[in-house]
Design a protein around this motif. Structure first.
Motif, PDB file in Angstrom:
ATOM      1  N   ARG A 105       1.573  92.045  61.537  1.00 56.72           N
ATOM      2  CA  ARG A 105       0.388  91.337  62.029  1.00 56.72           C
ATOM      3  C   ARG A 105      -0.204  90.464  60.934  1.00 56.72           C
ATOM      4  N   LEU A 106      -0.899  89.435  61.369  1.00 55.29           N
ATOM      5  CA  LEU A 106      -1.553  88.514  60.452  1.00 55.29           C
ATOM      6  C   LEU A 106      -2.562  89.281  59.602  1.00 55.29           C
ATOM      7  N   GLN A 107      -2.465  89.149  58.296  1.00 52.38           N
ATOM      8  CA  GLN A 107      -3.335  89.874  57.375  1.00 52.38           C
ATOM      9  C   GLN A 107      -4.540  89.009  57.005  1.00 52.38           C
ATOM     10  N   ALA A 108      -5.714  89.635  56.933  1.00 51.52           N
ATOM     11  CA  ALA A 108      -6.915  88.910  56.502  1.00 51.52           C
ATOM     12  C   ALA A 108      -6.729  88.546  55.041  1.00 51.52           C
ATOM     13  N   PRO A 109      -7.140  87.425  54.579  1.00 50.49           N
ATOM     14  CA  PRO A 109      -7.907  86.357  55.206  1.00 50.49           C
ATOM     15  C   PRO A 109      -7.018  85.238  55.760  1.00 50.49           C
ATOM     16  N   HIS A 110      -5.757  85.534  56.035  1.00 54.85           N
ATOM     17  CA  HIS A 110      -4.830  84.509  56.521  1.00 54.85           C
ATOM     18  C   HIS A 110      -5.226  84.011  57.911  1.00 54.85           C
ATOM     19  N   LEU A 111      -4.916  82.733  58.169  1.00 56.85           N
ATOM     20  CA  LEU A 111      -5.146  82.120  59.474  1.00 56.85           C
ATOM     21  C   LEU A 111      -3.894  81.373  59.888  1.00 56.85           C
ATOM     22  N   LEU A 112      -3.786  81.095  61.194  1.00 52.86           N
ATOM     23  CA  LEU A 112      -2.681  80.308  61.728  1.00 52.86           C
ATOM     24  C   LEU A 112      -3.152  78.882  61.966  1.00 52.86           C
ATOM     25  N   ARG A 113      -2.270  77.924  61.662  1.00 55.26           N
ATOM     26  CA  ARG A 113      -2.573  76.524  61.906  1.00 55.26           C
ATOM     27  C   ARG A 113      -1.307  75.864  62.440  1.00 55.26           C
ATOM     28  N   LEU A 114      -1.474  74.988  63.432  1.00 55.61           N
ATOM     29  CA  LEU A 114      -0.342  74.251  63.979  1.00 55.61           C
ATOM     30  C   LEU A 114      -0.150  72.944  63.224  1.00 55.61           C
ATOM     31  N   LEU A 115       1.106  72.534  63.130  1.00 58.53           N
ATOM     32  CA  LEU A 115       1.454  71.217  62.615  1.00 58.53           C
ATOM     33  C   LEU A 115       2.146  70.475  63.741  1.00 58.53           C
ATOM     34  N   LEU A 116       1.515  69.438  64.254  1.00 54.36           N
ATOM     35  CA  LEU A 116       2.094  68.614  65.310  1.00 54.36           C
ATOM     36  C   LEU A 116       2.562  67.323  64.661  1.00 54.36           C
ATOM     37  N   ASP A 117       3.848  67.063  64.755  1.00 56.56           N
ATOM     38  CA  ASP A 117       4.445  65.881  64.126  1.00 56.56           C
ATOM     39  C   ASP A 117       4.074  65.817  62.641  1.00 56.56           C
ATOM     40  N   ASP A 118       4.177  66.965  61.982  1.00 56.45           N
ATOM     41  CA  ASP A 118       3.934  67.121  60.544  1.00 56.45           C
ATOM     42  C   ASP A 118       2.489  66.866  60.114  1.00 56.45           C
ATOM     43  N   GLN A 119       1.552  66.920  61.059  1.00 55.08           N
ATOM     44  CA  GLN A 119       0.132  66.754  60.745  1.00 55.08           C
ATOM     45  C   GLN A 119      -0.636  67.976  61.248  1.00 55.08           C
ATOM     46  N   TYR A 121      -3.010  70.270  63.217  1.00 56.14           N
ATOM     47  CA  TYR A 121      -3.551  70.033  64.554  1.00 56.14           C
ATOM     48  C   TYR A 121      -4.541  71.145  64.898  1.00 56.14           C
ATOM     49  N   GLY A 122      -5.717  70.788  65.344  1.00 52.30           N
ATOM     50  CA  GLY A 122      -6.707  71.735  65.862  1.00 52.30           C
ATOM     51  C   GLY A 122      -7.314  72.612  64.780  1.00 52.30           C
ATOM     52  N   GLN A 123      -8.028  73.628  65.252  1.00 53.54           N
ATOM     53  CA  GLN A 123      -8.712  74.569  64.368  1.00 53.54           C
ATOM     54  C   GLN A 123      -7.756  75.685  63.948  1.00 53.54           C
ATOM     55  N   SER A 124      -7.882  76.144  62.731  1.00 57.33           N
ATOM     56  CA  SER A 124      -7.140  77.323  62.282  1.00 57.33           C
ATOM     57  C   SER A 124      -7.718  78.538  62.987  1.00 57.33           C
ATOM     58  N   SER A 125      -6.863  79.530  63.244  1.00 59.04           N
ATOM     59  CA  SER A 125      -7.299  80.691  64.021  1.00 59.04           C
ATOM     60  C   SER A 125      -6.545  81.933  63.574  1.00 59.04           C
ATOM     61  N   ASN A 126      -7.112  83.094  63.859  1.00 59.56           N
ATOM     62  CA  ASN A 126      -6.393  84.338  63.617  1.00 59.56           C
ATOM     63  C   ASN A 126      -5.773  84.882  64.906  1.00 59.56           C
ATOM     64  N   VAL A 127      -5.846  84.106  65.984  1.00 55.50           N
ATOM     65  CA  VAL A 127      -5.292  84.488  67.289  1.00 55.50           C
ATOM     66  C   VAL A 127      -3.924  83.827  67.438  1.00 55.50           C
ATOM     67  N   ALA A 144       4.229  76.274  62.971  1.00 61.12           N
ATOM     68  CA  ALA A 144       3.023  77.058  62.674  1.00 61.12           C
ATOM     69  C   ALA A 144       3.008  77.373  61.190  1.00 61.12           C
ATOM     70  N   GLN A 145       1.818  77.357  60.630  1.00 62.70           N
ATOM     71  CA  GLN A 145       1.641  77.711  59.232  1.00 62.70           C
ATOM     72  C   GLN A 145       0.701  78.903  59.128  1.00 62.70           C
ATOM     73  N   VAL A 146       0.981  79.771  58.177  1.00 66.95           N
ATOM     74  CA  VAL A 146       0.029  80.799  57.779  1.00 66.95           C
ATOM     75  C   VAL A 146      -0.651  80.238  56.546  1.00 66.95           C
ATOM     76  N   ILE A 147      -1.977  80.154  56.606  1.00 67.59           N
ATOM     77  CA  ILE A 147      -2.720  79.584  55.485  1.00 67.59           C
ATOM     78  C   ILE A 147      -3.737  80.586  54.958  1.00 67.59           C
ATOM     79  N   ASP A 148      -4.055  80.418  53.696  1.00 64.15           N
ATOM     80  CA  ASP A 148      -5.098  81.197  53.033  1.00 64.15           C
ATOM     81  C   ASP A 148      -6.008  80.176  52.371  1.00 64.15           C
ATOM     82  N   GLY A 149      -7.074  79.799  53.082  1.00 65.50           N
ATOM     83  CA  GLY A 149      -7.927  78.701  52.610  1.00 65.50           C
ATOM     84  C   GLY A 149      -7.160  77.402  52.739  1.00 65.50           C
TER      85      GLY A 149
END
Length: 169
Positions: A105-119, A121-127, A144-149
């Motif tokens: 499972r996604l570990q805090a404080p990590h968030l998910l972010r989409l990359l649409l056409d390498d840019q 996209y949208g808000q980062s989320s933990n869902v 999809a990217q897992v980001i930390d900040g």
């Protein structure tokens, strides 16, 4: 003062080393005591030695130990699902959802972010279910990217898909 302190410490240790006796009381119940009762046959109970734990030298904090054992990029699975790759995605208004399969499972404080056409996209989320809105028709890439900040921890493989939007006259 020192002899008094030593006497106090030793007096606290004596009850720990006291003998335990087992006997049967007047009602026939088995009872235990640290003193043998008067007029009743009692037998001494041999107790096993007490467990003890040797103090360990100070080690790294749990979070540091976790980061050494499992680096932040240690998600075994990170991939997009619910996205057709062999046929066009029919979304007349260009809105659809994608799921991100992530293990563990996604570990805090990590968030998910989409990359649409390498840019981004949208808000980062933990869902792990993300919605795309008003996507133009045509071929796109999504990952999809897992980001930390601002730091990218891990990125999924890119998926190429085609959006088909039917315009009604």
């Amino acid at each position: 003062m020192r002899p008094f302190l030593m006497f106090m410490l030793l007096s606290l240790a004596f009850p720990v080393m006291a003998q335990i006796y087992k006997y049967t009381d007047a009602d026939g119940n088995t009872a235990y005591s640290n003193q043998p009762p008067d007029g009743v046959a009692a037998q001494a109970v041999d107790l096993p030695p007490l467990n003890s734990v040797e103090p360990q030298p100070p080690s790294a904090s749990p979070s540091e130990a976790l980061s050494r054992e499992q680096p932040h990029s240690a998600y075994e699975v990170l991939e997009l699902t619910n996205l057709p790759t062999t046929e066009a995605l029919r979304a007349n208004n260009g809105t659809f959802t994608v799921s991100v399969m992530i293990k563990p499972r996604l570990q805090a404080p990590h968030l998910l972010r989409l990359l649409l056409d390498d840019q981004p996209y949208g808000q980062s989320s933990n869902v792990p279910i993300l919605q795309l809105v008003n996507i133009d028709r045509g071929t796109h890439s999504l990952s999809a990217q897992v980001i930390d900040g601002e730091n990218i921890v891990q990125q999924s493989p890119s998926v190429t898909f085609t959006v088909q939007r039917v315009h009604k006259p």
